[in-house]
Write an enzyme that holds these catalytic residues in place. Structure first.
Site, PDB file in Angstrom:
ATOM      1  N   ARG A 153       7.357  -6.315  -5.252  1.00 18.78           N
ATOM      2  CA  ARG A 153       7.910  -5.320  -6.168  1.00 18.78           C
ATOM      3  C   ARG A 153       9.376  -5.580  -6.470  1.00 18.78           C
ATOM      4  O   ARG A 153       9.829  -5.425  -7.603  1.00 18.78           O
ATOM      5  CB  ARG A 153       7.725  -3.941  -5.535  1.00 18.78           C
ATOM      6  N   TRP A 197       6.030  -5.430 -10.679  1.00 16.90           N
ATOM      7  CA  TRP A 197       4.589  -5.163 -10.586  1.00 16.90           C
ATOM      8  C   TRP A 197       3.837  -6.074 -11.559  1.00 16.90           C
ATOM      9  O   TRP A 197       3.154  -5.611 -12.473  1.00 16.90           O
ATOM     10  CB  TRP A 197       4.296  -3.699 -10.891  1.00 16.90           C
ATOM     11  N   ILE A 207       0.852  -1.182   0.000  1.00 15.07           N
ATOM     12  CA  ILE A 207       0.000   0.000   0.000  1.00 15.07           C
ATOM     13  C   ILE A 207       0.894   1.239   0.000  1.00 15.07           C
ATOM     14  O   ILE A 207       1.859   1.323   0.774  1.00 15.07           O
ATOM     15  CB  ILE A 207      -0.928   0.011   1.231  1.00 15.07           C
ATOM     16  N   GLN A 208       0.559   2.197  -0.838  1.00 15.53           N
ATOM     17  CA  GLN A 208       1.381   3.390  -0.970  1.00 15.53           C
ATOM     18  C   GLN A 208       1.577   4.108   0.364  1.00 15.53           C
ATOM     19  O   GLN A 208       0.653   4.238   1.161  1.00 15.53           O
ATOM     20  CB  GLN A 208       0.747   4.371  -1.970  1.00 15.53           C
ATOM     21  N   LYS A 209       2.796   4.588   0.561  1.00 18.21           N
ATOM     22  CA  LYS A 209       3.177   5.462   1.678  1.00 18.21           C
ATOM     23  C   LYS A 209       2.921   4.840   3.049  1.00 18.21           C
ATOM     24  O   LYS A 209       2.517   5.508   3.989  1.00 18.21           O
ATOM     25  CB  LYS A 209       2.480   6.822   1.576  1.00 18.21           C
ATOM     26  N   THR A 210       3.178   3.548   3.162  1.00 21.06           N
ATOM     27  CA  THR A 210       3.087   2.868   4.458  1.00 21.06           C
ATOM     28  C   THR A 210       4.444   2.342   4.916  1.00 21.06           C
ATOM     29  O   THR A 210       4.516   1.572   5.882  1.00 21.06           O
ATOM     30  CB  THR A 210       2.096   1.688   4.392  1.00 21.06           C
ATOM     31  N   GLN A 219      13.385   2.396  13.582  1.00 19.37           N
ATOM     32  CA  GLN A 219      12.200   3.243  13.670  1.00 19.37           C
ATOM     33  C   GLN A 219      12.576   4.657  13.251  1.00 19.37           C
ATOM     34  O   GLN A 219      13.346   5.332  13.926  1.00 19.37           O
ATOM     35  CB  GLN A 219      11.649   3.254  15.097  1.00 19.37           C
ATOM     36  N   HIS A 263       1.075  -1.286  -7.656  1.00 20.96           N
ATOM     37  CA  HIS A 263       0.402  -1.260  -6.353  1.00 20.96           C
ATOM     38  C   HIS A 263      -0.950  -1.977  -6.414  1.00 20.96           C
ATOM     39  O   HIS A 263      -1.989  -1.423  -6.044  1.00 20.96           O
ATOM     40  CB  HIS A 263       0.227   0.180  -5.855  1.00 20.96           C
ATOM     41  N   THR A 284      10.715   0.259   2.186  1.00 23.63           N
ATOM     42  CA  THR A 284      11.742  -0.175   3.144  1.00 23.63           C
ATOM     43  C   THR A 284      11.531  -1.633   3.535  1.00 23.63           C
ATOM     44  O   THR A 284      12.484  -2.428   3.559  1.00 23.63           O
ATOM     45  CB  THR A 284      11.697   0.716   4.400  1.00 23.63           C
TER      46      THR A 284
END
Length: 397
Positions: A122, A127, A76-79, A298, A132, A83
């Site tokens: 990914r 993809w 999911i984008q931007k979660t 973190q 996504h 990383t």
């Protein structure tokens, strides 16, 4: 004498007080207010809100990397998925590590002794089901894609995993990303065999991208997929007529989407939370019986963290993402309960191991003591027999 008594009494009273003040001053110096580096502060206690069964809390799969099992990462984008995706291909301790070459985005993650991939993500397969791809797309696409790639087997086990993030932080992060020129306009959004029409999913901008969009403009687009993105990407969209908003009422659609997203999330092999990196690592390792080489870090200094929004804007973001807010509260509760449950089981196993070790040592000591006792009696019998034999010889002599 009276003065001496008063002096001694004053010392007895003042010394402890001064010692306490010294410790408090030193503590505030070492651990100033707002510091996250001091381990002496009391940790926030977690109070469960939802009732989950043991089956929901116990997450341990018999992942067979040598067999036909596949981990499927729903990104999911931007979660923080980029990383985490790199952790999957570069940081897991494997018999046959992924082959990640400099300058290439993808890594080759083959099973030991086989030219087959154990990871669908990914950074391993690309993809392959669209940019996504969501739960609806992946569950219908992955088995077919893996079948074409490796031309065999219906007996694969697909273990779906994902990451979630605080909805407000995720939304702001997506806005900043789009503001810099990101579009994800090549995403397929396939559902029930077709992509949405222009009327079903109108574009929020004209031109190549939405660069420079203000937060207000971003929030004002009613068809912005950033709104409740996490629920949409985890729900079975077939249940609500895909992207056809006239299929049912908005309230009914929202209820079904949220319920489906919760069910799918709960039944996934694993999910982590961006805000709890170490706990995410801990639960992943115990779910799949895989170990990471280095610890997760973190990072709180994200672009979203640097966005200063007032309370009114924050409330509006909450309203636009009211389904994601409910999903995240549910996910966070389940995640922390799973963590507590896993730690409790680990402590129980450790107590059982120590108990068995103590029992083994007691039995060993008892056995050695018995052998020494038996050995002592045998020596006494030998000594008696030897003495008797010698005495009889002396008489005979």
């Amino acid at each position: 004498d009276n003065l001496m008594t008063i002096f001694v009494t004053a010392l007895v009273i003042l010394v402890p007080i001064l010692a306490v003040l010294f410790v408090m001053i030193g503590y505030q110096y070492i651990c100033p207010a707002g510091s996250n580096s001091c381990h002496l502060r009391t940790r926030d206690k977690f109070t469960p809100r939802f009732n989950f069964s043991e089956r929901d809390l116990l997450r341990r799969v018999d992942f067979d990397i040598r067999g036909d099992d596949v981990i499927v990462f729903l990104h999911i984008q931007k979660t923080g998925g980029t990383t985490f995706g790199r952790h999957l291909v570069r940081n897991i301790r494997l018999e046959k590590p992924c082959d990640c070459r400099a300058g290439q985005k993808r890594c080759t993650c083959h099973r030991p002794g086989k030219e087959e991939s154990w990871l669908f993500s990914r950074f391993s397969t690309g993809w392959s089901c669209g940019l996504h791809a969501d739960w609806t797309e992946l569950t219908s696409c992955v088995p077919a894609v893996m079948g074409r790639k490796e031309a065999k087997k219906n007996g694969r086990n697909f273990y779906y995993i994902t990451l979630l993030r605080d909805p407000v932080s995720r939304y702001l992060s997506e806005w900043k990303h789009v503001q810099r020129g990101a579009t994800w306009k090549t995403s397929l959004h396939m559902c029930d065999g077709r992509a949405p029409t222009q009327d079903e999913l109108p574009a929020c901008y004209s031109g190549d991208d939405w660069s420079g969009v203000t937060l207000r403009e971003f929030m004002d687009c009613p068809s912005n997929l950033a709104n409740n993105r996490q629920v949409r990407m985890l729900a079975d969209l077939s249940l609500v007529g895909c992207y056809n908003l006239s299929f049912m009422s908005e309230s009914e659609r929202s209820h079904i989407l949220l319920s489906s997203a919760k069910t799918n999330l709960r039944n996934m092999a694993f999910f982590g939370l961006t805000e709890f990196q170490r706990k995410t690592q801990y639960l992943f390792e115990r779910t799949f019986r895989l170990r990471f080489i280095s610890a997760f870090t973190q990072i709180n200094s994200t672009r979203a963290a640097g966005v200063d929004v007032d309370e009114d804007v924050r409330r509006r973001i909450d309203a636009l993402n009211f389904l994601d807010v409910q999903l995240y509260e549910y996910a966070k509760d389940l995640f922390l309960q799973r963590f507590q449950f896993a730690r409790q089981q680990e402590r129980q196993r450790e107590r059982l191991r120590r108990r068995q070790e103590r029992r083994r040592l007691r039995e060993q000591r008892a056995f050695l003591y018995q052998r020494r006792q038996e050995g002592g009696e045998a020596e006494e019998e030998d000594a008696t027999a030897t003495t008797e034999d010698y005495t009889s010889q002396v008489v005979r002599w």
